[in-house]
Scaffold this active site. Structure first.
Site, mmCIF file in Angstrom:
data_model
loop_
_atom_site.group_PDB
_atom_site.id
_atom_site.type_symbol
_atom_site.label_atom_id
_atom_site.label_comp_id
_atom_site.label_asym_id
_atom_site.label_seq_id
_atom_site.Cartn_x
_atom_site.Cartn_y
_atom_site.Cartn_z
ATOM 1 C CG ASN A 258 -1.965 -1.100 1.108
ATOM 2 O OD1 ASN A 258 -2.109 -1.696 0.044
ATOM 3 N ND2 ASN A 258 -2.648 -1.382 2.191
ATOM 4 C CB VAL A 259 0.993 4.032 -2.152
ATOM 5 C CG1 VAL A 259 1.709 3.020 -3.034
ATOM 6 C CG2 VAL A 259 -0.439 4.262 -2.677
ATOM 7 C CG ASP A 260 -2.909 3.247 2.662
ATOM 8 O OD1 ASP A 260 -1.987 3.017 3.479
ATOM 9 O OD2 ASP A 260 -3.839 2.452 2.446
ATOM 10 C CG HIS B 177 3.908 -1.551 -4.630
ATOM 11 N ND1 HIS B 177 2.752 -2.292 -4.748
ATOM 12 C CD2 HIS B 177 4.905 -2.361 -5.073
ATOM 13 C CE1 HIS B 177 3.048 -3.490 -5.239
ATOM 14 N NE2 HIS B 177 4.335 -3.561 -5.436
ATOM 15 N N GLY C 58 -5.258 -9.229 2.828
ATOM 16 C CA GLY C 58 -5.889 -8.273 1.909
ATOM 17 C C GLY C 58 -5.143 -8.014 0.626
ATOM 18 C CB THR C 59 -2.372 -8.862 -1.182
ATOM 19 O OG1 THR C 59 -1.877 -8.870 -2.529
ATOM 20 C CG2 THR C 59 -1.792 -10.036 -0.430
ATOM 21 C CB SER C 60 -5.680 -9.625 -5.657
ATOM 22 O OG SER C 60 -4.625 -8.866 -6.204
ATOM 23 C CD GLU D 168 -14.597 -12.228 -2.700
ATOM 24 O OE1 GLU D 168 -14.749 -13.310 -3.307
ATOM 25 O OE2 GLU D 168 -15.541 -11.518 -2.289
ATOM 26 C CB ALA E 56 -8.017 -6.997 7.057
HETATM 27 P P1 NAD Z 1 -6.000 -5.633 -5.079
HETATM 28 O O1 NAD Z 1 -6.921 -4.480 -5.290
HETATM 29 O O2 NAD Z 1 -5.512 -6.376 -6.253
HETATM 30 O O3 NAD Z 1 -6.718 -6.715 -4.140
HETATM 31 C C1 NAD Z 1 -7.354 -6.374 -2.967
HETATM 32 C C2 NAD Z 1 -7.613 -7.642 -2.185
HETATM 33 O O4 NAD Z 1 -8.182 -7.266 -0.938
HETATM 34 C C3 NAD Z 1 -8.601 -8.608 -2.837
HETATM 35 O O5 NAD Z 1 -8.068 -9.914 -2.790
HETATM 36 C C4 NAD Z 1 -9.853 -8.506 -1.962
HETATM 37 O O6 NAD Z 1 -10.570 -9.713 -1.875
HETATM 38 C C5 NAD Z 1 -9.244 -8.133 -0.638
HETATM 39 N N1 NAD Z 1 -10.128 -7.434 0.298
HETATM 40 C C6 NAD Z 1 -11.156 -6.601 0.043
HETATM 41 N N2 NAD Z 1 -11.699 -6.149 1.172
HETATM 42 C C7 NAD Z 1 -10.982 -6.696 2.197
HETATM 43 C C8 NAD Z 1 -11.052 -6.612 3.603
HETATM 44 N N3 NAD Z 1 -11.962 -5.848 4.228
HETATM 45 N N4 NAD Z 1 -10.142 -7.314 4.327
HETATM 46 C C9 NAD Z 1 -9.216 -8.083 3.730
HETATM 47 N N5 NAD Z 1 -9.118 -8.204 2.400
HETATM 48 C C10 NAD Z 1 -9.982 -7.505 1.637
HETATM 49 O O7 NAD Z 1 -4.829 -5.102 -4.178
HETATM 50 P P2 NAD Z 1 -3.328 -5.582 -4.024
HETATM 51 O O8 NAD Z 1 -3.259 -7.069 -3.969
HETATM 52 O O9 NAD Z 1 -2.771 -4.789 -2.909
HETATM 53 O O10 NAD Z 1 -2.563 -5.146 -5.364
HETATM 54 C C11 NAD Z 1 -2.849 -4.027 -6.135
HETATM 55 C C12 NAD Z 1 -1.878 -2.873 -6.097
HETATM 56 O O11 NAD Z 1 -2.701 -1.791 -5.775
HETATM 57 C C13 NAD Z 1 -0.811 -2.847 -5.051
HETATM 58 O O12 NAD Z 1 0.361 -2.554 -5.695
HETATM 59 C C14 NAD Z 1 -1.137 -1.653 -4.133
HETATM 60 O O13 NAD Z 1 0.003 -0.844 -3.975
HETATM 61 C C15 NAD Z 1 -2.096 -0.856 -4.932
HETATM 62 N N6 NAD Z 1 -3.182 -0.221 -4.144
HETATM 63 C C16 NAD Z 1 -2.916 0.396 -2.970
HETATM 64 C C17 NAD Z 1 -3.946 0.970 -2.257
HETATM 65 C C18 NAD Z 1 -3.636 1.629 -0.933
HETATM 66 O O14 NAD Z 1 -2.515 2.085 -0.722
HETATM 67 N N7 NAD Z 1 -4.595 1.659 -0.021
HETATM 68 C C19 NAD Z 1 -5.246 0.931 -2.736
HETATM 69 C C20 NAD Z 1 -5.485 0.323 -3.967
HETATM 70 C C21 NAD Z 1 -4.436 -0.271 -4.650
#
Ligand code: NAD
Ligand code: ZN
Length: 258
Positions: free
Chosen positions: A104-106, A121, A200-202, A228, A244
């Site tokens: 995450n970048v947040d 990231h 929480g990662t796909s 999921e 989570a």
């Molecule tokens: P992704 O969007 O591909 O997947 C998100 C995953 O989170 C999914 O598997 C989903 O089922 C799961 N999920 C949804 N709600 C949840 C919950 N309440 N608790 C636990 N899991 C939950 O995200 P990713 O795998 O992190 O990869 C995508 C890229 O997107 C990364 O490089 C990331 O840096 C970036 N990203 C970052 C942010 C952020 O910083 N918040 C937000 C969106 C995307």
């Protein structure tokens, strides 16, 4: 099986490595990339978070980041971020190792109190010059409507270098390399872990997604927390299907590890 087992696995872990993705921030109201709310206007994240998209249309990509920063500005860390900060604090000063790696970048892990975070990231709160690579922090919300030029712009134009000097978000885009030191530290922690917790990662974005595989190959107990199934689910030793915040809040005991 379930929360109770996770609680005891965490308490027994000698070298605990945690990998988080966008899902860990979902309960803070931050859209994931692949969830139902992952679209911005009609664009998919994969079509905006690339160097080609920024080169083609910097204003569009900039606007998307400005929108994401506004959402973050009004958001708070959730129970999952807090539980992970708690876990780190409870192990500080003990013989057991703890590493938190995030995609995450947040910045929400840091805001929840996590002290050492390996950011694979980058950060949405950093800007980086597309020409010279100079970085600076920028927390302004709303973001300036146009990407600013770097201070190297004047010098470069004097030298007749026609390179672009726009500042871009200090994040890793699809197709880009990860920061070297962060990757080395993350891989070392995953390889040394006896427990790897993936939240929480796909598990689709590589190379981050290869970290749990590395840990598993080296004999770690692999735990996944996600509402999921993912490509990791089949090889995980424990899968907790749920959000989570709900899962981690219940599993992280507030006792210090002795
Ligand atoms: P992704 O969007 O591909 O997947 C998100 C995953 O989170 C999914 O598997 C989903 O089922 C799961 N999920 C949804 N709600 C949840 C919950 N309440 N608790 C636990 N899991 C939950 O995200 P990713 O795998 O992190 O990869 C995508 C890229 O997107 C990364 O490089 C990331 O840096 C970036 N990203 C970052 C942010 C952020 O910083 N918040 C937000 C969106 C995307
Ligand atoms: Zn510059």
């Amino acid at each position: 099986m379930g929360i109770g087992e996770l609680e005891s696995v965490l308490a027994r872990a000698r070298s605990l490595c945690v990998l988080t993705g966008a899902g860990v921030s979902a309960e803070s109201g931050i859209p994931t990339f692949r969830g139902a709310d992952g679209l911005w206007r009609q664009f998919r994240a994969e079509d905006l978070a690339t160097p080609e998209a920024f080169a083609r249309n910097p204003l569009l990509v900039w606007e998307w980041y400005a929108w994401r920063r506004e959402i973050l500005h009004g958001a708070q860390p959730n129970l999952a971020h807090c539980a992970l900060a708690e876990l780190e604090a409870s192990r500080a000063g003990s013989a057991s190792a703890f590493t938190l790696i995030t995609q995450n970048v947040d910045g929400l892990h840091e805001r929840a109190g996590s002290r050492k975070v390996i950011r694979l990231h980058g950060s949405i709160w950093e800007l980086r010059c597309t020409a010279c690579g100079a970085e600076r922090q920028d927390y302004s919300v709303p973001l300036n409507p146009f990407p600013p030029r770097c201070t190297c712009a004047q010098q470069r134009s004097l030298e007749g270098v026609a390179e672009k000097t726009l500042m871009r978000p200090g994040v890793v885009w699809f197709g880009e390399r990860l920061p070297e030191q962060a990757w080395r530290d993350a891989a070392a922690a995953a390889a040394a872990a006896d427990v790897m917790l993936v939240v929480g990662t796909s598990a689709l974005v590589h190379p981050a997604a290869s970290l749990p595989l590395l840990a598993k190959q080296r004999g770690a107990f692999l735990v996944e927390v996600n509402p999921e199934p993912t490509p990791l689910s089949g090889m995980a030793d424990l899968v907790l299907t749920g959000k989570a915040g709900e899962v981690l809040d219940r599993a992280v005991s507030k006792r210090p590890v002795l």
